[in-house]
Design an enzyme around this catalytic site. Structure first.
Site, mmCIF file in Angstrom:
data_model
loop_
_atom_site.group_PDB
_atom_site.id
_atom_site.type_symbol
_atom_site.label_atom_id
_atom_site.label_comp_id
_atom_site.label_asym_id
_atom_site.label_seq_id
_atom_site.Cartn_x
_atom_site.Cartn_y
_atom_site.Cartn_z
ATOM 1 N N HIS A 66 0.834 -1.210 0.000
ATOM 2 C CA HIS A 66 0.000 0.000 0.000
ATOM 3 C C HIS A 66 0.863 1.252 0.000
ATOM 4 O O HIS A 66 2.048 1.204 0.320
ATOM 5 C CB HIS A 66 -0.932 0.006 1.215
ATOM 6 C CG HIS A 66 -0.199 -0.104 2.516
ATOM 7 N ND1 HIS A 66 0.202 -1.317 3.039
ATOM 8 C CD2 HIS A 66 0.235 0.826 3.393
ATOM 9 C CE1 HIS A 66 0.832 -1.123 4.176
ATOM 10 N NE2 HIS A 66 0.876 0.175 4.419
ATOM 11 N N GLY A 67 0.230 2.348 -0.387
ATOM 12 C CA GLY A 67 0.923 3.622 -0.368
ATOM 13 C C GLY A 67 -0.024 4.770 -0.646
ATOM 14 O O GLY A 67 -1.122 4.576 -1.160
#
Length: 154
Positions: A66-67
């Site tokens: 994720h980011g």
């Protein structure tokens, strides 16, 4: 927060072939770019940078890379079921075959964490995971991810 709000059927790759963690992240970034309109390289670099902090392989063959990315309008997911598991430096040292990539707007704060929590909760459900591993159909996987919502909400 429903996973159906985060992921569309076209964002599900039900039989992805990848030989390494890096190739897997590139293929996920490619699909995420097509869906979000954000450049693939930007997504890939953001996810890779997050992985350098520590693996997002959470165990039991599952990873949730994720980011946060400037330009992403809403929290977006891409899901892949791999044909053959790949080494992901997971917490339990087991190879990964189910991956849920999550991209969030730069200022998503609590919503980003809620989405991660929701994904983790759904993918901890042994029955759901077994069914996902048993199908090559994107619509069926989407339905399984959605179905779990209802049972956990009750």
């Amino acid at each position: 927060m429903d996973l159906t709000d985060l992921i569309d059927v076209k964002a599900i790759m039900p039989a992805l072939k990848a030989n390494s963690k890096k190739q897997l992240l590139q293929l996920l970034s490619e699909r995420a770019a097509a869906i979000s309109g954000i450049p693939e390289r930007e997504i890939f670099e953001t996810i890779l940078q997050r992985e350098r902090l520590g693996s997002t392989g959470v165990g039991n063959g599952i990873a949730i890379p994720h980011g946060k990315i400037v330009g992403v309008r809403h929290i977006t997911g891409v899901f892949a079921r791999l044909e053959t598991p790949v080494d992901f430096d997971a917490l339990d040292d087991q190879p990964v075959d189910l991956v849920f990539l999550l991209l969030a707007p730069e200022g998503a704060g609590a919503d980003h964490l809620k989405a991660l929590s929701r994904i983790a909760r759904v993918l901890r459900d042994g029955d759901t995971v077994a069914k996902i591993r048993g199908t090559h159909d994107a619509a069926a996987i989407h339905a399984l991810l959605s179905e779990t919502q209802a049972s956990h909400a009750a």
